[in-house]
Structures are given as C-alpha cells and as structure tokens.
Design a protein around this motif. Structure first.
Motif, PDB file in Angstrom:
ATOM      1  N   ASP A  26       0.835  -1.209   0.000  1.00 33.22           N
ATOM      2  CA  ASP A  26       0.000   0.000   0.000  1.00 33.22           C
ATOM      3  C   ASP A  26       0.866   1.255   0.000  1.00 33.22           C
ATOM      4  O   ASP A  26       0.583   2.232  -0.706  1.00 33.22           O
ATOM      5  N   LEU A  27       1.911   1.230   0.805  1.00 33.39           N
ATOM      6  CA  LEU A  27       2.826   2.373   0.874  1.00 33.39           C
ATOM      7  C   LEU A  27       3.493   2.614  -0.471  1.00 33.39           C
ATOM      8  O   LEU A  27       3.644   3.759  -0.909  1.00 33.39           O
ATOM      9  N   TRP A  28       3.886   1.550  -1.129  1.00 29.95           N
ATOM     10  CA  TRP A  28       4.528   1.682  -2.432  1.00 29.95           C
ATOM     11  C   TRP A  28       3.557   2.254  -3.458  1.00 29.95           C
ATOM     12  O   TRP A  28       3.909   3.133  -4.247  1.00 29.95           O
ATOM     13  N   ARG A  29       2.327   1.768  -3.443  1.00 33.77           N
ATOM     14  CA  ARG A  29       1.315   2.248  -4.386  1.00 33.77           C
ATOM     15  C   ARG A  29       1.114   3.759  -4.247  1.00 33.77           C
ATOM     16  O   ARG A  29       0.937   4.455  -5.242  1.00 33.77           O
ATOM     17  N   VAL A  30       1.167   4.264  -3.025  1.00 34.00           N
ATOM     18  CA  VAL A  30       0.888   5.678  -2.776  1.00 34.00           C
ATOM     19  C   VAL A  30       2.140   6.544  -2.922  1.00 34.00           C
ATOM     20  O   VAL A  30       2.087   7.643  -3.477  1.00 34.00           O
ATOM     21  N   ALA A  32       5.404   5.636  -4.172  1.00 35.43           N
ATOM     22  CA  ALA A  32       6.493   5.247  -5.076  1.00 35.43           C
ATOM     23  C   ALA A  32       6.988   6.437  -5.894  1.00 35.43           C
ATOM     24  O   ALA A  32       8.204   6.636  -6.038  1.00 35.43           O
ATOM     25  N   ASN A  33       6.076   7.220  -6.432  1.00 36.94           N
ATOM     26  CA  ASN A  33       6.499   8.353  -7.268  1.00 36.94           C
ATOM     27  C   ASN A  33       7.322   9.374  -6.493  1.00 36.94           C
ATOM     28  O   ASN A  33       8.381   9.803  -6.967  1.00 36.94           O
ATOM     29  N   PRO A  34       6.872   9.820  -5.289  1.00 38.19           N
ATOM     30  CA  PRO A  34       7.726  10.732  -4.516  1.00 38.19           C
ATOM     31  C   PRO A  34       9.085  10.122  -4.193  1.00 38.19           C
ATOM     32  O   PRO A  34      10.109  10.809  -4.220  1.00 38.19           O
ATOM     33  N   TYR A  35       9.104   8.826  -3.902  1.00 39.23           N
ATOM     34  CA  TYR A  35      10.358   8.139  -3.586  1.00 39.23           C
ATOM     35  C   TYR A  35      11.304   8.155  -4.782  1.00 39.23           C
ATOM     36  O   TYR A  35      12.484   8.519  -4.659  1.00 39.23           O
ATOM     37  N   LEU A  36      10.795   7.800  -5.951  1.00 39.71           N
ATOM     38  CA  LEU A  36      11.639   7.768  -7.147  1.00 39.71           C
ATOM     39  C   LEU A  36      12.083   9.175  -7.535  1.00 39.71           C
ATOM     40  O   LEU A  36      13.218   9.375  -7.962  1.00 39.71           O
ATOM     41  N   THR A  37      11.198  10.153  -7.373  1.00 38.31           N
ATOM     42  CA  THR A  37      11.552  11.542  -7.662  1.00 38.31           C
ATOM     43  C   THR A  37      12.660  12.034  -6.738  1.00 38.31           C
ATOM     44  O   THR A  37      13.518  12.827  -7.132  1.00 38.31           O
ATOM     45  N   ALA A  43      12.871  -0.781  -7.428  1.00 33.62           N
ATOM     46  CA  ALA A  43      11.785  -0.923  -8.395  1.00 33.62           C
ATOM     47  C   ALA A  43      10.576  -1.602  -7.748  1.00 33.62           C
ATOM     48  O   ALA A  43       9.574  -1.865  -8.387  1.00 33.62           O
ATOM     49  N   TRP A  44      10.705  -1.910  -6.477  1.00 36.07           N
ATOM     50  CA  TRP A  44       9.655  -2.569  -5.683  1.00 36.07           C
ATOM     51  C   TRP A  44       9.927  -2.195  -4.226  1.00 36.07           C
ATOM     52  O   TRP A  44      11.067  -1.829  -3.896  1.00 36.07           O
ATOM     53  N   PRO A  45       8.934  -2.230  -3.353  1.00 38.20           N
ATOM     54  CA  PRO A  45       9.158  -1.766  -1.971  1.00 38.20           C
ATOM     55  C   PRO A  45      10.112  -2.632  -1.160  1.00 38.20           C
ATOM     56  O   PRO A  45       9.696  -3.454  -0.340  1.00 38.20           O
ATOM     57  N   LYS A  46      11.402  -2.417  -1.384  1.00 41.60           N
ATOM     58  CA  LYS A  46      12.412  -3.177  -0.647  1.00 41.60           C
ATOM     59  C   LYS A  46      13.046  -2.308   0.436  1.00 41.60           C
ATOM     60  O   LYS A  46      12.463  -1.332   0.875  1.00 41.60           O
ATOM     61  N   LEU A  53      11.166   5.805   3.903  1.00 36.24           N
ATOM     62  CA  LEU A  53       9.964   6.120   4.679  1.00 36.24           C
ATOM     63  C   LEU A  53      10.290   6.325   6.161  1.00 36.24           C
ATOM     64  O   LEU A  53       9.676   7.155   6.835  1.00 36.24           O
ATOM     65  N   ASP A  54      11.247   5.543   6.657  1.00 33.56           N
ATOM     66  CA  ASP A  54      11.715   5.712   8.038  1.00 33.56           C
ATOM     67  C   ASP A  54      10.564   5.605   9.040  1.00 33.56           C
ATOM     68  O   ASP A  54      10.411   6.439   9.940  1.00 33.56           O
ATOM     69  N   LEU A  55       9.755   4.564   8.895  1.00 32.84           N
ATOM     70  CA  LEU A  55       8.572   4.411   9.745  1.00 32.84           C
ATOM     71  C   LEU A  55       8.901   4.250  11.218  1.00 32.84           C
ATOM     72  O   LEU A  55       8.137   4.696  12.089  1.00 32.84           O
ATOM     73  N   ASP A  56      10.036   3.631  11.519  1.00 31.17           N
ATOM     74  CA  ASP A  56      10.380   3.328  12.915  1.00 31.17           C
ATOM     75  C   ASP A  56      10.526   4.582  13.768  1.00 31.17           C
ATOM     76  O   ASP A  56      10.345   4.532  14.984  1.00 31.17           O
ATOM     77  N   THR A  57      10.871   5.710  13.154  1.00 31.52           N
ATOM     78  CA  THR A  57      11.065   6.932  13.937  1.00 31.52           C
ATOM     79  C   THR A  57       9.788   7.758  14.055  1.00 31.52           C
ATOM     80  O   THR A  57       9.782   8.769  14.756  1.00 31.52           O
ATOM     81  N   LYS A  58       8.735   7.337  13.396  1.00 32.86           N
ATOM     82  CA  LYS A  58       7.475   8.082  13.423  1.00 32.86           C
ATOM     83  C   LYS A  58       6.587   7.538  14.543  1.00 32.86           C
ATOM     84  O   LYS A  58       5.938   6.502  14.390  1.00 32.86           O
TER      85      LYS A  58
END
Length: 205
Positions: A26-30, A32-37, A43-46, A53-58
C-alpha cells in the motif's frame, strides 16, 4: 539517499489511509512516485524504500500486523483525532463564511468561497467578474490584465461582512468606471469612423 523534507508528511498519510491498516505494498502504491523523484533506486518496496519512509522513527505510526500475521501499520488514534478535529473546525469555518457572504449585496460578479487544499486547507473569499466583451484597464489591485480576463480580489476568511461589502462596492465601481471609459472610447471611434465614411462618400459623388 533523499532528504528528509522530501518524505511524505503526516497529512499525506492521513489523506490516503485515514484509520485503515496499510501494508508495504500500500505504501509503495501511494508513495512510489515521490520516492523515485527523490532519487530512490528500488523498483519494488524493498529495504531502500522502507529506509526512505523511516517508519520506525514516526511515533504517530503504529505496528498493525494482519489477522494471520505479517507486517502492517496504521496511524495512531491521536493523529486521526487531530485531523478529524481539524476537518470539523474547517467545516465550521466554511459554513460561517458562506453565511457571511450571503449577506453581502453583489450587483456585479459573484462572491465565492475558495479552498486551497495545498495550503493546509485554507479558506479565502473571492470576488470575481468575468466580462463578456473586452474591457481594457487594470485589475482591482491595479495590476495589468488582458482585456478579456476576469476581475478578481481575494479576502481572508475572517474578513467582516462590512469590510466585504465595502470591498465589493469598490470593485464594482472600479469595473463600472472602466466599462464607461471603454463605452466612451468606442462611441468616439464610431463617430470618427462614421465621419470618415461620409467624407469618402461625398468625395465620390
């Protein structure tokens, strides 16, 4: 890797997921574009994407495993409540502004409520008049404009009704003065053209 400022904001998560659980896919679907930019290479959520995303610090993102296990997350209750309250406050402001502008007398153009979603859902009041024929002259703020462009002014949502009425009347007077000036110019040109034609016809006879 990419800069911190390029990562999705708390609001971006809320706008998409609200109180729903989300997965890596789900995160990749939403996002991915900001991440690649931002310079991402996956090329996949690895691992690189998840590191970005750094989810652990949020602290406002909680772990939410699926019913059969597996990784997943959701926004904390405090974050959901914060944005819910913000939305409620926003609706109250919008209703109050709509009621206020309905009491303003508008003879020319219209008053509308404009919401700017990119600016924390801010609200402005706009007066706008779009002419059906070219009207030369400056806009309400005295800036140059194309003769076929609309006339407009923006006011903060908190502008009192009396001040709105004053500004609307001033805007209407400004446009009417330009219309009258254009009417005079056209009438003068028509008279000059008529005299020119009559002179040409006399010379032919």
């Amino acid at each position: 890797m990419s800069k911190l400022s390029s990562r999705p904001s708390k609001r971006a998560y809320y706008d998409v997921f609200r109180d729903r659980r989300f997965t890596r896919q789900d995160l990749w679907r939403v996002f991915a574009n900001p991440y690649l930019t931002a310079g991402g290479k996956d090329a996949w959520p690895k691992d690189d994407f998840m590191s970005w995303l750094d989810l652990d610090t949020k602290t406002w993102i909680e772990s939410a495993p699926g019913v059969r296990g597996g990784e997943g997350w959701r926004l904390s209750r405090s974050v959901i409540q914060h944005f819910t309250d913000q939305h409620t406050d926003h609706l109250k402001v919008r209703i109050e502004v709509c009621e206020r502008i309905s009491q303003v007398e508008v003879r020319l153009g219209e008053l509308t409520v404009q919401e700017h979603l990119s600016q924390r859902r801010s609200i402005e009041i706009w007066w706008m008049f779009e002419p059906s024929v070219p009207i030369p002259g400056p806009d309400i703020n005295q800036r140059r404009r194309d003769p076929l462009q609309y006339f407009i002014f923006a006011a903060p949502a908190a502008t009192p009704q009396e001040e709105l009425q004053r500004r609307v009347k001033a805007a209407e007077a400004h446009v009417i003065a330009l219309i009258e000036a254009e009417q005079t110019r056209i009438a003068s040109n028509l008279l000059a053209l008529q005299n020119l034609l009559e002179g040409i016809r006399r010379n032919r006879s």
